[in-house]
Design a protein around this motif. Structure first.
Motif, PDB file in Angstrom:
ATOM      1  N   THR A  25     -66.110  15.341 -19.526  1.00  0.00           N
ATOM      2  CA  THR A  25     -65.548  13.997 -19.504  1.00  0.00           C
ATOM      3  C   THR A  25     -64.052  14.037 -19.230  1.00  0.00           C
ATOM      4  O   THR A  25     -63.443  15.100 -19.149  1.00  0.00           O
ATOM      5  N   THR A  26     -63.468  12.853 -19.068  1.00  0.00           N
ATOM      6  CA  THR A  26     -62.014  12.726 -18.880  1.00  0.00           C
ATOM      7  C   THR A  26     -61.392  12.255 -20.197  1.00  0.00           C
ATOM      8  O   THR A  26     -62.083  11.748 -21.069  1.00  0.00           O
ATOM      9  N   SER A  27     -60.057  12.372 -20.311  1.00  0.00           N
ATOM     10  CA  SER A  27     -59.396  11.933 -21.561  1.00  0.00           C
ATOM     11  C   SER A  27     -59.588  10.455 -21.794  1.00  0.00           C
ATOM     12  O   SER A  27     -59.749  10.019 -22.934  1.00  0.00           O
ATOM     13  N   SER A  28     -59.523   9.648 -20.714  1.00  0.00           N
ATOM     14  CA  SER A  28     -59.632   8.210 -20.947  1.00  0.00           C
ATOM     15  C   SER A  28     -61.057   7.850 -21.393  1.00  0.00           C
ATOM     16  O   SER A  28     -61.240   6.991 -22.255  1.00  0.00           O
ATOM     17  N   PHE A  29     -62.060   8.535 -20.857  1.00  0.00           N
ATOM     18  CA  PHE A  29     -63.437   8.311 -21.309  1.00  0.00           C
ATOM     19  C   PHE A  29     -63.579   8.716 -22.790  1.00  0.00           C
ATOM     20  O   PHE A  29     -64.150   7.982 -23.588  1.00  0.00           O
ATOM     21  N   GLN A  39     -61.316   8.779 -25.064  1.00  0.00           N
ATOM     22  CA  GLN A  39     -60.616   7.808 -25.900  1.00  0.00           C
ATOM     23  C   GLN A  39     -61.438   6.518 -26.043  1.00  0.00           C
ATOM     24  O   GLN A  39     -61.524   5.944 -27.119  1.00  0.00           O
ATOM     25  N   LEU A  40     -62.051   6.110 -24.926  1.00  0.00           N
ATOM     26  CA  LEU A  40     -62.917   4.923 -24.970  1.00  0.00           C
ATOM     27  C   LEU A  40     -64.079   5.158 -25.941  1.00  0.00           C
ATOM     28  O   LEU A  40     -64.426   4.281 -26.734  1.00  0.00           O
ATOM     29  N   LEU A  87     -60.633  16.795 -13.450  1.00  0.00           N
ATOM     30  CA  LEU A  87     -60.958  15.692 -14.370  1.00  0.00           C
ATOM     31  C   LEU A  87     -59.698  15.258 -15.123  1.00  0.00           C
ATOM     32  O   LEU A  87     -59.717  15.067 -16.344  1.00  0.00           O
ATOM     33  N   SER A 141     -53.129  11.715 -17.428  1.00  0.00           N
ATOM     34  CA  SER A 141     -53.656  12.595 -18.473  1.00  0.00           C
ATOM     35  C   SER A 141     -53.104  14.008 -18.348  1.00  0.00           C
ATOM     36  O   SER A 141     -53.174  14.783 -19.297  1.00  0.00           O
ATOM     37  N   ALA A 177     -57.030   3.774 -23.876  1.00  0.00           N
ATOM     38  CA  ALA A 177     -58.047   4.223 -22.910  1.00  0.00           C
ATOM     39  C   ALA A 177     -57.983   3.356 -21.652  1.00  0.00           C
ATOM     40  O   ALA A 177     -58.019   3.865 -20.533  1.00  0.00           O
ATOM     41  N   MET A 201     -54.673   3.823 -19.516  1.00  0.00           N
ATOM     42  CA  MET A 201     -54.630   5.055 -18.719  1.00  0.00           C
ATOM     43  C   MET A 201     -55.232   4.832 -17.338  1.00  0.00           C
ATOM     44  O   MET A 201     -54.655   5.211 -16.333  1.00  0.00           O
ATOM     45  N   VAL A 202     -56.407   4.193 -17.291  1.00  0.00           N
ATOM     46  CA  VAL A 202     -57.056   4.034 -15.990  1.00  0.00           C
ATOM     47  C   VAL A 202     -56.491   2.870 -15.199  1.00  0.00           C
ATOM     48  O   VAL A 202     -56.545   2.867 -13.976  1.00  0.00           O
TER      49      VAL A 202
END
Lengths: 241, 241
Positions: A185-189, A191-192, B109, B114, B195, B198-199
């Motif tokens: 996964t990615t960091s933003s995922f 965190q979500l 990723l 990030s 989260a 970030m995106v």
């Protein structure tokens, strides 16, 4: 020394939040806990006749509990509720409790999950009242290391419609997506997922309180629906009757 | 010593990701950067004739860039793409590039947000190929401190439809809600905002790639729509024609 400087505290409701709050309240005074679902503690009458009475019960049961404790409350007692809403719970308490007690509406902006490593520095909303016991109560909350934020009940509910309403609605949406296993996964995922996992551990009763009983949450739902349609496109399938 | 142990690297595309990647690539070898929007660097022919050529261009421009570099590529060169998708970009490269080069599909990723405090320990997906240069390339990525994860292009796109698709779709939804000022929040709300923030700093082109060009993202959108209707109730208003 004021009787509130180390008061006896009646704690009514030992569910997730009451059980979490108990050791913190014990730092302020002796705690008499009562919960009909957990026999062996204090009786309702014992808990309700202390100088401070904390009601850690779901919003849906608040009026019923208030009517049950009313005959036992001593004059000048401080009755504290900790609901996630303020307008309706405070109105219910004012309607059910005798005029000789002080009512304090509080909303700890944390819970068993976010407060599991301690509550130092966390925030509690207090709805301002005039009396001296309320100032003492704010001082007690500060003694727990909490940051006390004053708001009117309406201001509180308007803000929480977003802060809690949005988080719990999206938490439920994400929790029910039935995603496949996602090992990379990615960091933003991540965190979500952490944000939505935190609220999805809360009870169904708290979810309903936050997303159905706040008068301002309807606007949040409407904006969320509009925005989802903009981003996802309208539903391709006609709605079933 | 293998020519790939400290290769000259042509870096084509110096947008957000290319500019972010450059100092990391410079730890592996000298970098000749080319971007038509940023004059003063290497020419396209110079960048494309290095033993390693990294294409840091949006998916939408990949085929066009591949056709432009094709005549300049040296036999045995390693062409690396870093797109957020794998099926379509790799097919486009295979169609446009000469048979005498090796193609490596990678998906870091992480990105400028990030990876802003370093990329040590972060993950990069590599789509497996057979040739020795590809094994050397994986070694280079590990030299940057990256964790190399092997996946087929299809497996990658299926997983990323959720990992990136869901995060970017919800990020867009939340970013456009026009919430009021909310000075007092909960930890789960703060985490949700981090989260989505970030995106939402990613480019429009990346958003479109992730949410429109991944063949598996339609299922994510469908599940999200269904789940939103379950949680929010169906839209009260008829859809405009």
């Amino acid at each position: 020394m004021s009787p509130l400087s180390r008061p006896s505290i009646g704690l009514i409701g030992l569910g997730a939040f009451g059980a979490f709050a108990r050791p913190h309240l014990e730092r302020l005074g002796s705690v008499l806990g009562h919960d009909p679902a957990r026999p062996g503690g204090a009786t309702l009458a014992e808990a309700a006749s202390q100088p401070v009475v904390v009601l850690a019960v779901p919003v849906a049961r608040l009026a019923e509990v208030a009517r049950a404790i009313a005959p036992h409350l001593r004059p000048g007692a401080l009755v504290v509720e900790v609901c996630s809403l303020k307008l309706r719970p405070l109105a219910a308490l004012r309607a059910a409790l005798p005029a000789h007690v002080e009512i304090l509406g509080t909303h700890p902006l944390f819970g068993p999950q976010s407060g599991k490593d301690g509550i130092e520095g966390l925030r509690v909303v207090v709805c301002p009242g005039g009396g001296a016991p309320l100032r003492l109560a704010a001082r007690m909350l500060r003694r727990l290391g909490l940051q006390v934020v004053r708001m009117t009940p309406e201001e509180h509910d308007r803000q929480m419609a977003w802060v809690q309403g949005l988080t719990h609605l999206l938490g439920r949406v994400v929790a029910g997506l039935e995603m496949p296993a996602l090992p990379h996964t990615t960091s933003s995922f991540d965190q979500l997922m952490r944000a939505t996992a935190m609220v999805s551990q809360d009870s169904e009763a708290l979810f309903r309180t936050i997303t159905e009983e706040n008068p301002f949450v309807e606007e949040v739902k409407m904006r969320l629906r509009e925005r989802m349609e903009e981003i996802l496109g309208p539903s391709a399938m006609p709605l079933a009757a």
